[in-house]
Design a protein around this motif. Structure first.
Motif, short mmCIF file in Angstrom:
data_model
loop_
_atom_site.label_atom_id
_atom_site.label_comp_id
_atom_site.label_asym_id
_atom_site.label_seq_id
_atom_site.Cartn_x
_atom_site.Cartn_y
_atom_site.Cartn_z
N GLY A 43 0.80 -1.22 0.00
CA GLY A 43 0.00 0.00 0.00
C GLY A 43 0.84 1.26 0.00
O GLY A 43 1.95 1.31 -0.52
N ASP A 44 0.28 2.32 0.61
CA ASP A 44 0.94 3.61 0.62
C ASP A 44 2.10 3.68 1.61
O ASP A 44 3.03 4.46 1.43
N ASN A 45 2.02 2.87 2.68
CA ASN A 45 3.07 2.89 3.69
C ASN A 45 4.00 1.71 3.48
O ASN A 45 3.86 0.66 4.11
N ARG A 46 4.93 1.88 2.59
CA ARG A 46 5.83 0.78 2.25
C ARG A 46 6.87 0.61 3.34
O ARG A 46 7.52 1.58 3.75
N VAL A 204 4.55 9.48 12.28
CA VAL A 204 3.66 8.36 12.04
C VAL A 204 4.12 7.51 10.88
O VAL A 204 4.14 6.30 10.95
N GLN A 205 4.52 8.16 9.78
CA GLN A 205 4.89 7.42 8.58
C GLN A 205 6.33 7.73 8.21
O GLN A 205 6.60 8.62 7.41
N PRO A 206 7.27 6.99 8.74
CA PRO A 206 8.68 7.30 8.46
C PRO A 206 9.11 7.02 7.05
O PRO A 206 10.14 7.47 6.62
N THR A 207 8.32 6.27 6.28
CA THR A 207 8.73 5.94 4.92
C THR A 207 8.01 6.77 3.87
O THR A 207 8.23 6.57 2.69
N ALA A 208 7.13 7.68 4.27
CA ALA A 208 6.36 8.46 3.31
C ALA A 208 7.25 9.46 2.61
O ALA A 208 8.15 10.03 3.21
N LYS A 209 6.97 9.70 1.34
CA LYS A 209 7.76 10.63 0.56
C LYS A 209 6.98 11.91 0.35
O LYS A 209 5.76 11.89 0.23
N PRO A 210 7.66 13.04 0.28
CA PRO A 210 6.98 14.32 0.11
C PRO A 210 6.57 14.55 -1.33
O PRO A 210 7.09 13.94 -2.23
#
Length: 349
Positions: A43-46, A204-210
């Motif tokens: 999903g979105d949080n890889r 919350v989401q350390p792997t999310a990209k901006p």
């Protein structure tokens, strides 16, 4: 008298070309399955392990390609020219080092400067690949027919138009100036199109990209990652060199298009000859690099909180694999041509 010639014409190889080709195909298939399965299921949080896996597939492909290209450079039998493969080998090696540095910053330090220590290596990648292709073009007399020049012109036009639509030049630094320098996870895209954007550092989401510069808003609740405080000089350097970001973006896009044009010319020049297979692989590798770069540019501008590991990024793996296979095919064809030709050949054939 024939023994010395036979020995010099029959270089010792640890792996036959068939093994290298099959290994490259297997690696590309495994990477495709990895991307297909986990890019959808995560999903979105890889997770970090998935991102590490994408780097492993890329790094192994480019390191193998570098080693095989350097083998061609060291061989006096390479018909297309040793300097050609020196350029390709340096390009693959520089990409490997740059991607390794960027991956360390993305996964370990969780910081995202617009300009990083990886950029000089990505710049060197384009320069080396371009130099190698120019050497290949200059070593041959390109007697292309009119319809072939038409194909080159068509590819050039399509590549330029797509690059302009996907990554139009933007020399406005208003968005960058508005972003507080104290925020580590800045909402800007990295300058290099060959490197994947680094991770943000929210709680919350350390792997999310901006989202790329000018479209995303900085997270006011974001806290700097623990490792970022140890590397405050990176933020300072990033702020000082921020004015170079649009020029770097333009450089990368222009180089992508130029490599695509040169690869098309070489493919048509070698088409139908003994070395057509290897140059088909090189052309495919260049096209794969162009697709991956253009995809990243498009995703950064159109997808909120874009994360690395999307399926189109598989083309980076394909690019490294195709460079490796092309180098292996060139080495094998040159060796067999030298043996069957009795050590004599025409330059450029």
């Amino acid at each position: 008298m024939s023994n010395p010639t036979d020995k010099s014409s029959s270089p010792k190889t640890l792996l036959p070309v068939r093994t290298i080709v099959l290994a490259g195909i297997a690696w590309a298939v495994l990477a495709l399955l990895f991307f297909l399965i986990f890019s959808v299921t995560t999903g979105d949080n890889r997770p970090v392990w998935y991102l590490i896996g994408t780097y492993v597939f890329e790094q192994m492909a480019y390191l193998s390609a570098a080693l095989l290209c350097f083998r061609n450079w060291r061989s006096p039998q390479i018909v297309s020219g040793r300097n050609v493969w020196l350029g390709f080998g340096l390009g693959m090696l520089f990409y490997f080092i740059g991607n390794l540095l960027f991956g360390y910053w993305e996964l370990a330090l969780k910081i995202e400067p617009d300009i990083s220590l990886a950029d000089p290596f990505f710049i060197a990648t384009y320069i080396s690949l371009g130099w190698g292709m120019i050497q290949a073009v200059s070593s041959r007399r390109l007697n292309l027919e009119k319809w072939q020049w038409g194909i080159v012109a068509g590819i050039a036009a399509i590549g330029i138009i797509l690059a302009y639509l996907i990554a139009p030049p933007d020399f406005s630094n208003k968005a960058e100036a508005a972003t507080p320098p104290s925020i580590v996870a800045q909402a800007t895209a990295p300058a290099s199109p060959t490197a994947k954007p680094a991770l943000k550092a929210p709680a919350v989401q350390p792997t999310a990209k901006p989202k790329p510069t000018g479209t995303a808003k900085p997270a006011t609740n974001a806290k700097p990652a623990p490792a970022a405080s140890k590397f405050s000089w990176i933020e300072e350097l990033d702020n000082k060199l921020k004015f170079l970001v649009p020029w770097l973006n333009l450089f990368y896009v222009v180089c992508d298009v130029a490599l695509l044009i040169l690869a098309t010319m070489l493919l048509l020049a070698f088409w139908g000859g003994r070395f057509s297979q290897s140059w088909r692989m090189i052309a495919g590798a260049t096209l794969s690099l162009y697709i991956a770069d253009m995809w990243l540019k498009w995703a950064e501008r159109n997808i909120d909180n874009y994360q690395s590991g999307s399926l189109p990024e598989i083309f980076w793996v394909f690019s490294g694999v195709l460079f490796a296979i092309g180098a292996a095919l060139e080495y094998d064809t040159s060796s067999r041509s030298r043996r069957t030709g009795g050590g004599r050949r025409r330059p450029g054939n």
